[in-house]
Structure formats: C-alpha cells, structure tokens
Enzyme design. Structure first.
Site, PDB file in Angstrom:
ATOM      1  N   TRP A 357       0.782  -1.087   0.127  1.00 59.35           N
ATOM      2  CA  TRP A 357       0.002   0.023  -0.163  1.00 59.35           C
ATOM      3  C   TRP A 357       1.029   1.124   0.022  1.00 59.35           C
ATOM      4  CZ3 TRP A 357      -1.386   2.865   4.756  1.00 59.35           C
ATOM      5  CH2 TRP A 357      -0.380   2.429   5.869  1.00 59.35           C
ATOM      6  N   ASP A 358       2.123   1.018   0.392  1.00 58.24           N
ATOM      7  CA  ASP A 358       3.006   2.329   0.373  1.00 58.24           C
ATOM      8  C   ASP A 358       3.065   2.979  -1.131  1.00 58.24           C
ATOM      9  OD1 ASP A 358       3.648   0.239   2.436  1.00 58.24           O
ATOM     10  OD2 ASP A 358       5.624   0.341   2.081  1.00 58.24           O
ATOM     11  N   GLU A 497      -1.089  -1.809  12.935  1.00 52.67           N
ATOM     12  CA  GLU A 497      -0.664  -2.994  12.802  1.00 52.67           C
ATOM     13  C   GLU A 497      -0.399  -3.817  14.205  1.00 52.67           C
ATOM     14  OE1 GLU A 497       1.273  -3.491   8.355  1.00 52.67           O
ATOM     15  OE2 GLU A 497       2.691  -3.284  10.060  1.00 52.67           O
ATOM     16  N   LYS A 610       2.025   1.410  16.592  1.00 52.70           N
ATOM     17  CA  LYS A 610       3.221   1.321  15.824  1.00 52.70           C
ATOM     18  C   LYS A 610       3.457   2.425  14.756  1.00 52.70           C
ATOM     19  CE  LYS A 610       5.127  -1.497  12.269  1.00 52.70           C
ATOM     20  NZ  LYS A 610       5.093  -2.750  11.063  1.00 52.70           N
ATOM     21  N   GLN A 611       2.337   3.005  14.236  1.00 58.38           N
ATOM     22  CA  GLN A 611       2.459   3.966  13.293  1.00 58.38           C
ATOM     23  C   GLN A 611       0.909   4.801  13.027  1.00 58.38           C
ATOM     24  OE1 GLN A 611       3.304   0.886  10.545  1.00 58.38           O
ATOM     25  NE2 GLN A 611       2.236   1.915   8.898  1.00 58.38           N
TER      26      GLN A 611
END
Length: 769
Positions: A357-358, A497, A610-611
């Site tokens: 998806w990046d 995630e 995580k992000q």
C-alpha cells in the site's frame, strides 16, 4: 571538497558536496549498510554497492525488476541474479583488496548528480607493495542493458605483473547470510565464453523458467592501447572466470574497464540472449566507457531538473532529502507498466521486492508530480493485476476486487501465512487475512493520481474499472447489524498493525465509505458527460443502477467510532478501553524510547501504536474534518505512537505543521530524512526504505511548502522552518511544468517552465502564470 579525494581526471565531473554521500573509512561491520546506501538502479535493474574484489561480510545482490521466483520459499520474491561485479587483481598471488591489505588511504562516494559510485584506495600488501586503485561504476540510464566499471590501477613502489580475474558469480543465493532461509532461485543453463574474449552466463528461474543472460568483458589499457595478455576462460562450477595479465611499471597507471550487459527473455527470445548480449558488449566497448557514461549522465541531468529539491540554509538536511529522492527516482520505470516499485526498491531483499500500500500513499504523489509517466505505469501495473484481485476476493468470499497485501508479478497474495524468526520460532501471520485497507488505498491512489495529473483518459477507462470493483468489494465486506441499524467491518487490522484483529477500525471504515461515495459520484458524472465510457464500464463490470443504489444505503450507515461528546476519533471500537500508555522519553537521535509500561502489558493491550492510523486518515482526507478536531486527535495520538515503521515520522511531520506544532514537525522531518543515512532503525542493511523516501518528499513539498490542490487549483501556503532561507522545487501540474520558490518569510513565487498557463493560489491570492 569531497571530489578532491578522487582521481584527477574525474574530479570535474563529480558533484559538489551537497550531491555526494561519503564513506571515509573502511569498517567491515558497516559493509551491509553501505551496500544499501551505495546501490545503483536504473529502473530496469539494481545492484548493491559491494566491492569488486569481494569481502567477507557482504550481500552482493543484483535484481532485475519483475524477475520473481518462488521455488521452495513461501512467496514469489525478487530472485538474486548472477553478480557481474567481480574484478580481482593479484600481485604474485596476493589479492589486492580492502580485507587483504593494509589500508593506507580509503574513500568511497556516491555521486547522486550523475548516479556514479567512486572509490579511492591505497593498499599495502604483506610484502610492502603499495597499489593505488581509483574506481567508478554506473548502471546506464540511457541504455538500461549496459553497466560498467572503470579502475585506474597504479603500482606505487614496484614493477611486475598484475594478474586479473573477470568474474560472473552464479553462486549467489537469496538470504545469503541467513542459514535458515537460504534459497537458490536460479539454475544455470550456460557458462561459457562471451566471444573471443569475455564471459557469459545464462540462468533461469526455477519455477517458470524465465531465462536471464549476463555477459561481460574486461579490458586493460595503457595510453589508450589494449594490453591485456594471456587470456584464459574457465567455468568453475557456477562461476565464469576469465584470466588475463598486464605488465606494469612503478608509477605507471593501467586502466581496467569492465563492459557488462544483461537481458532477460522478456526483452528478447531465450535463443537470442547470448548473441544479443555479445553484440551489446561489443558495441559498448567500441563506443567506450566514457561515451556511455556521458549519455547516462545527461539522462540524470534531465531527471534532476525535474526532481531536485533545493533547501538553502540547512546543508545536511538538504543533502539527506536529495539522497531519498535519488533512490526513489532511480527505481521508477518510465517504459514498463508491468513492474512497480518495491518496498526496498532494488536495494535489498526484505519484503521480496513486493508492492505494498506504500506505493499509492507514500510514493505515488512524488511520481505523479515529478515523473507522471512513471506514475501512470505504476497505476497501470495495478490494472494489469485486476483480474487477480477479483480472484482474490472470490477466494475470500467477497465480491469485486480485493487487492493483495503483498503483490509481485502475477497479482496473487504473496504475504506468508506464517512468519519464521531467525531462532526458528514460528507465529501465524494475519496481515493478509485482516489488513484489507490496501484495497481502498489502491482506489485512493487512482483518485490522487488523476487529481494531480488530470489524466481523465486513465480515470474513465482503467481507473473507473478498478474503482468500481473495489467499491463492490467494500459493499460485500460491510456487515449489516440489524439491532444497531448500521454497517460494520469486523475482524480487520488498520495501518497501526500492533492491534490485530479489531472491529471497526476507523481508517478502514472511513475509506470504505469514501471508496463507495467516490464511485457513486464518478459514475453519475460519466453517465452525464461520458456516456460511451460509462457504457463500456457497465459492460466490463456488470454495474447496474440498482447496485449503485444499494451502495448508497451501505455508505450512509457505515459505523465510524469516536468518543461520545468529544472530538476524539476512536482508532477502533474499544481502543479507549485499553491501558493508556504514553511516550515521554527520546534517545540521542530524537527517536522515542519504548515506555517502561510495555514491560507489563503486551502492545496490543495498550494504546501504544506502531505508526499513524487515525492521523494518517486526517492527512489523506483532511478536508472532511475541521481544524480543531484534527489538532485534538494529532495531540492525542502523537503521544502514543512509537514509530515502529519508517512510514511514521513523515506523516507526523506534515500533520504537525497543519496543527501548528512546527518545532516537532521539523524534528520529524529530520528523523525521516536520516533513517537510512544514519541507520536509525538498525536495518538499512536490508535496503532503502522506499515509502519513507516518498514521505520525505511529501513532508517538504506538502508540509513546509504547503502545496495542495483544491478545486482544481494548485495552492501554496508555506510554513518554513527557521533553519531554511529558501526552498526551490519543480512540479508537473495539469499539463504545465512549474518551478516554485519559497522564501524564509513564507512568501512564494511560481515560474512557468513549459506548458499552458495555469492558475495558482499563493497564500490566498489567485495568480495566473
């Protein structure tokens, strides 16, 4: 100046210090990091920055974009191909190399301006003989099938014979230094002379038998005349080795040049690989190393005219931003729409070269604004794999198209079901099972690409078909809950995630709704304005008015969790019930330190992320939220994000600027820009973080320069850090190519370089350029 270190004939061609990444001492423990930093790519292939003579610690990988293989592994991954770098020089059987001699002088440098890797070494062997070796190598961007190495070798205190080996090494395996995971993806079909001189090796992938050929020739010159003697060819198992020798005199320079070419069966028939490569090497040698390098440099000169970002007043950051852009643009492909850009580009093996998806959210904006043809190829890659996404949805019990979490060459899901740790322990990997937001991210990528490029032809054809099938997926993925009269998406994982699976992840639910709404509006517009295109879409997809009407019912009732009575959006249902842990300590690199509380609770039982998840949603769909809500949620989630992914810092930088957290935004940009250069996450050895590179560019352009497109007009609303005196970059925008300069006082000017006139909004004032 860094350029003064290297051979005098080359100095004038090497970029100034703001274009050069220098390694000024040899440390074998740093080899793998520098192999990633000094990797060279040309969109077709990439090779890591290993040493020609070889070292003990090395991952000497060469990849061709799109050459995947599975064999015994659990996924299709980029196959490590035979390595053509090998040049080994000997004096009386003593190898002249950085690990075999005393290093008297050492430097290596990546010249980003021309995409050339330089070396300077003065080495003393065990018998006291001193040899100076100057080197440079490139992989041509003008002719992507050509690669070359040039070494200037000078015996400083002896005369005699230098023996040389020209090597293609076919023993290379994936996971070269990981005993548990080693796998050989290529089998050898030919190991022979290239022609009268030179070596040739042909290999094929083990599962689909795609043939790859590599040929090279090593020449030695004195005063422009060839002097290599006593040539011999040997096939030592899976190594092709050509021997030759040269008589040398003290203080006299000998120029060694290696001419290399590679092709695959995709570009020419397998039976013609050898002759095609031999002819290419012959032409390359006939035209000369310098001639091809000059053509290559001219391509990079043009590419940098498009891509360079110039930050004045902040030298180290300026160079770091350029470094990220260099690797990103070097991997983009302007001619092949069946390959994309992997998570580690072509610089390392982590993630198998897969597309994530990046691509859509982190890399595509850069390519859309700077290299729109590369961006179109990346989007067309997704279209070529639409049928595979349809099959994936059917396999999982859904309608439409479900894009895989990890995509290689055939569009099937490549994310493994199990993850094996180096110590042999296994755990179930649920990413592909639950992290469905990738399908909405692919849809958003189309919207964003078209918004930037105005490529209506793509939107009305390939784009509309993908968007329709992804909307169809979301309509089938949503579950109606009668007692609550709402649609939910349960058992799902969001971008964070560290919490999997959860119910009603806000990012996923919001983008499912967005995908449905966007297609509903698009199809209505197509009916009115492009009836032929709509008729074609309906024929391809079976779309009906009744189906679109049912989508409207779903999107109206998708549940979007938030804390009642507040502006706080809830990352997922039940998130606010978890242990509330915050981050309050940072290390010497300004990286957050893991909170002590995580020693008492598993990450999934705390609010630590995580992000960015909610904050990423606010970044992408910010126009749907008011400023106060955005600020409150940024403040809340920023304190709880541990940045366990390289994707994280750039998003918090852009969003920090949006909410007035300017100081923290600048710190986040520095973290992102130096992730690989300073090895901040201790994994640069695995390759360059591609998505982070795209995020760095977005932070500078969308964040500090304040670029956006609103109602079809390019808007520039800068928020410059005090460290910068000015900022200059170039963009393609609706058929125009423009240069934007932003001053430290947040004023901006725009120059039209080519194309039609355009309207821009600079700090609220509409101007025609």
């Amino acid at each position: 100046m860094i350029r003064d270190i290297f051979a005098e004939p080359w100095r004038e061609n090497i970029g100034t210090d703001d274009w050069v990444i220098l390694q000024d001492r040899y440390d074998p423990e740093e080899n793998l990091k520098y192999e990633s930093l000094f990797a060279l790519s040309n969109g077709y292939l990439g090779i890591r920055g290993s040493y020609e003579e070889g070292t003990k610690i090395t991952l000497p990988y060469l990849y061709i974009n799109g050459v995947f293989d599975k064999s015994e592994t659990f996924m299709r991954e980029l196959a490590a191909l035979p390595n053509w770098l090998g040049i080994r020089l000997y004096v009386e059987k003593e190898l002249i190399g950085v690990e075999n001699c005393e290093i008297l002088e050492f430097a290596r440098a990546l010249d980003m301006k021309q995409a050339v890797l330089y070396r300077h070494t003065v080495l003393k062997d065990k018998k006291g003989r001193i040899t100076k070796i100057e080197g440079r190598r490139f992989v041509s961007r003008d002719n992507v099938h050509r690669m070359g190495i040039e070494l200037l070798v000078t015996p400083m205190n002896y005369s005699g014979i230098i023996e040389a080996e020209n090597i293609i090494d076919g023993t290379i395996v994936n996971f070269y230094d990981a005993p548990r995971f080693k796998v050989k993806h290529m089998y050898q079909t030919a190991n022979e002379r290239l022609g009268e001189d030179g070596v040739y090796m042909e290999t094929a992938t083990r599962d689909r038998h795609l043939h790859v050929g590599c040929g090279c020739r090593l020449e030695a010159y004195k005063d422009g005349q060839p002097v290599m003697g006593n040539r011999m060819f040997n096939a030592f198992g899976e190594q092709a080795v050509e021997f030759g020798d040269v008589h040398v005199k003290e203080g006299e320079c000998v120029r060694f040049v290696k001419y290399v070419s590679m092709y695959t069966e995709r570009e020419c028939p397998a039976y013609a690989l050898h002759t095609t490569i031999k002819d290419e090497v012959d032409r390359f040698a006939g035209e000369g190393f310098g001639a091809e390098l000059e053509k290559h440099a001219k391509v990079y000169e043009k590419m940098w005219q498009e891509a360079d970002v110039r930050i004045n007043g902040d030298f180290e950051l300026d160079r770091a931003v350029r470094f990220n852009i260099f690797h990103l643009m070097s991997t983009g492909n302007e001619t092949d729409d069946r390959v994309s850009v992997g998570a580690k580009l072509l610089t390392g093996e982590e993630y198998g070269g897969h597309a994530f998806w990046d691509i859509e959210l982190f890399m595509l904006p850069f390519f859309s604004y700077v290299f729109p043809q590369m961006a179109k190829n990346m989007e067309t890659y997704r279209y070529h794999l639409l049928d595979a996404a349809r099959d994936n949805a059917r396999k999982n019990g859904f309608k439409g198209a479900q894009y895989p979490w990890e995509s290689a060459d055939d569009g099937t899901e490549q994310c493994p079901d199990w993850t094996i740790e180096p110590d042999g322990t296994c755990y179930r990997c649920y990413v592909a099972v639950y992290e469905h937001h990738v399908t909405a991210d692919v849809a958003y990528g189309i919207y964003d690409y078209v918004k930037i490029t105005n490529d209506k032809d793509f939107l009305l054809n390939e784009g509309a078909e993908i968007l329709t099938e992804t909307a169809r997926f979301w309509a089938s993925r949503c579950e109606y809950i009668p007692e609550k009269d709402r649609y939910e998406i349960n058992q799902v994982t969001g971008p964070d995630e560290w919490h999997e699976p959860v119910d009603n992840n806000l990012y996923t639910n919001y983008f499912a709704r967005w995908n449905l709404r966007y297609v509903m509006v698009l199809t209505e517009q197509m009916k009115r304005e492009y009836p032929d295109a709509y008729a074609s879409l309906a024929e391809k997809t079976g779309l009906t008015d009744e189906e679109v009407k049912s989508w409207d019912e779903v999107q109206k009732k998708i549940y979007l969790p938030r804390k009642e009575g507040t502006n706080l959006l809830e990352q997922f249902e039940g998130y606010f019930d978890l242990h509330d842990v915050v981050i309050d300590k940072y290390d010497e690199n300004d990286w957050p330190i893991r909170p002590e509380a995580l020693n008492h609770y598993p990450k999934g039982e705390t609010q630590i992320l995580k992000q960015p998840d909610v904050v990423l949603l606010l970044h992408l769909l910010g126009e749907e939220f008011d400023k106060e809500l955005i600020k409150e949620n940024y403040d809340y989630y920023e304190k709880r994000t541990l940045h366990g992914s390289s994707l994280s810092p750039s998003i918090y930088s852009v969003m920090g600027l949006k909410v007035g957290d300017d100081s923290r935004a600048y710190r986040y940009l520095r973290r992102a820009a130096f992730i690989d250069l300073l090895n901040l996450q201790k994994n640069t050895r695995e390759g360059i973080h591609a998505a982070n590179a795209g995020g760095v560019w977005q932070t500078v352009v969308f964040g500090f320069a304040g670029v956006s497109i609103e109602e079809g007009i390019l808007k520039i609303c800068p928020n410059m850090p005090k460290e910068w005196t000015d900022l200059t970059f170039r963009l393609h925008y609706y058929g125009s190519w423009i240069e934007i300069t932003v001053s430290g006082d947040n004023t901006a000017s725009v120059k039209l370089l080519s194309g039609e006139h355009a309207k821009v909004n600079i700090n609220g004032s509409i101007q025609e350029i």
